[in-house]
Design an enzyme around this catalytic site. Structure first.
Site: not given
Ligand code: NDP
Length: 480
Positions: A173, A248, A282, A384
């Site tokens: 997804k 991650e 990130c 963050e």
């Molecule tokens: P989210 O945690 O909101 O979303 C990440 C993914 O998870 C999206 O596809 C989202 O779908 C999905 N999701 C949301 N809720 C659920 C759930 N309850 N169960 C399963 N999947 C779910 O993160 P963001 O998209 O806002 O991304 C930003 C964040 O990602 C920041 O905190 C950043 O630091 C982190 N990040 C970490 C990295 C690393 O390597 N450590 C690299 C890049 C980013 P939908 O978008 O449809 O809500």
């Protein structure tokens, strides 16, 4: 207007609900495509397709998997410009950045794991005179890959490539905020001859589609990149089913600049590590610690460089700061700037939404923002923000700055600038961080393990580590 469809069982299919969500172009604030509002029914269909495909795919020799993955690499490279443009429109990032970073890296991810799978080795141990033990590293089965919006195709493929290369089948997804290049990838998979059900892509909302993938009994592992709060929710659901997890998560990374650094390189790279991708990487260094003798000079130079940045239409070649990914995220960033003010911070430059003329008049743009005067333990410096906002803090000695750097709940990455070799090693070892860059930022060798400590996640991706995530060791003991 493009209507995105799910990719399930080798074909493009509508969501069971027949409902669609609006997809916005952040640079213009307008809806430009529709994405499936999928639910449990679509996830069940995708898991069934993946389960059906697993026996055949897991027994496909790595050389044959290599051929298919390399066809995908060629197709991504053939369509690189189209994919880069799509990524820029969907996410708001400058097209120039998507061209050199996001799309080439998506191709590299597949290339790397196409070859890596052929070099995975199984160990054997002799119990002298009694037995030979060998370890079979077997693909787990159906796995779930969930990725965020900041580096859409880059991070989506970073998970999918090792899973498929390892012999797993995948239900994936992408973020609902940036679904377009994942959709384009599904059409390339069909063209590349990917067997039906090996990769399935279900679009929709995180709490619906993502949560359903995590909760599905037949999904054996979850590889997730996203926010720490979402990671907690996933861990809570997955733990009672003993699923393998690779998480991650978020970061609040320190960028430590000692007075003996190579000043020009530190400044140049700090501009990038602060504001690249609108600060939505990130690994961006949002807490900048500067040793006091060079504090004023560095501060003034960084502010000048921020003022020179071109905020503009992401499709314009001259733009180096594009749009924030969504309206809610822009509001979150602006609210943190207000918080910084209320905590006593001084905004040295930026701090405001930007309204552009013409095509982008209703887009989501924020000025590159530099703040000073905050203590290391206030909320602005602990939470963050994930936008083009950095906080400057002076320090006087090594131990003090290590304490500041380690004072947050996160531990994803850190950057250290010094020409003192001993100090570089000493400080790197003491930083609570999964990755430390010394005199550089964002250099990545795909063979090295990648991941955070503390609330920045668990598990390691990259190199052979990712292949280990998607395989399970079985010990076979043969009496001799
Ligand atoms: P989210 O945690 O909101 O979303 C990440 C993914 O998870 C999206 O596809 C989202 O779908 C999905 N999701 C949301 N809720 C659920 C759930 N309850 N169960 C399963 N999947 C779910 O993160 P963001 O998209 O806002 O991304 C930003 C964040 O990602 C920041 O905190 C950043 O630091 C982190 N990040 C970490 C990295 C690393 O390597 N450590 C690299 C890049 C980013 P939908 O978008 O449809 O809500």
């Amino acid at each position: 207007m493009v209507t995105i469809e799910n990719y399930i069982g080798g074909g493009m299919v509508q969501p069971a609900s027949r409902e669609y969500l609006d997809n916005f172009e952040p640079a213009t604030g307008t809806v430009y495509s529709q994405i499936p509002d999928s639910d449990d029914r679509d996830v069940n269909l995708a898991v069934d397709a993946a389960r059906t495909a697993f026996p055949g795919w897991s027994l496909t020799p790595p050389e044959a998997r290599f051929e298919i993955l390399m066809r995908l690499v060629s197709l991504i490279e053939r369509d690189a410009e189209e994919l880069a443009r799509a990524e820029s429109i969907d996410n708001g990032k400058p097209l120039s950045l998507a061209r050199v970073m996001d799309i080439p890296r998506a191709a590299s991810n597949f290339r790397f794991y196409a070859t890596a799978a052929m070099h995975m080795a199984n160990e054997s141990h002799e119990t002298v005179g009694q037995a030979i033990n060998y370890t079979l590293r077997q693909p787990l089965g159906v796995v779930g890959c969930i990725s965020p919006w900041n580096l859409p195709l880059y991070l989506f493929t970073w998970k999918i490539a090792p899973a498929i290369a390892a012999g797993c089948t995948v239900v994936a997804k992408p973020s609902e905020v940036t679904p377009m290049t994942a959709y384009m990838l599904s059409t390339l998979c069909i063209e590349a001859g990917m067997p039906a059900g090996v990769l399935n892509i279900v679009h929709g909302l995180g709490p619906k589609v993502g949560a359903s993938i995590v909760a599905h009994r037949d999904v054996k592992a979850i590889s997730f990149t996203g926010g720490t709060k979402t990671g907690e929710d996933i861990a809570r659901t997955a733990a009672p089913m003993f699923k393998k997890l690779s998480l991650e998560l978020g970061g609040k990374n320190p960028n430590i600049i000692f007075a003996d650094c190579n000043y020009d390189q530190a400044l140049e790279t700090t501009v990038r590590s602060s504001f690249a991708n609108q600060g939505q990487i990130c690994l961006c260094g949002s807490r900048i610690f500067i040793e006091r003798p060079i504090y004023e000079r560095f501060k003034n130079d960084l502010v000048s460089r921020a003022l020179e940045m071109n905020i503009g239409d992401p499709l314009d070649e001259a733009t180096n700061l594009g749009a924030i990914v969504s309206e809610p995220h822009m509001q979150k960033i602006l609210s943190y700037i207000e918080l910084a003010r209320s905590e006593g911070g001084t905004v040295l430059t930026g701090g405001n939404q930007v309204t552009l003329n013409g095509r982008c008049a209703n887009g989501y743009f924020v000025e590159p923002t530099v703040i000073e005067g905050l203590s290391h333990d206030c909320r602005t410096n602990q939470e963050e923000i994930f936008g083009p906002v950095v906080s400057l803090m002076p320090f006087d000695d090594e131990n003090e700055v290590i304490n500041y750097a380690n004072s947050v709940r996160y531990g994803l990455s850190a950057t250290v600038w010094t020409e003192n070799l001993s100090r570089a090693h000493r400080v790197s070892a003491l930083l609570e961080s999964g990755i430390v860059w010394v005199n550089c930022w964002l250099l990545r060798d795909l063979r090295t393990p990648f991941g955070g400590v503390k609330d920045s996640g668990m598990g390691r991706e990259g190199g052979f580590e990712a292949l280990r995530v998607f395989t399970e060791e079985k010990n076979v003991c043969v009496k001799i």
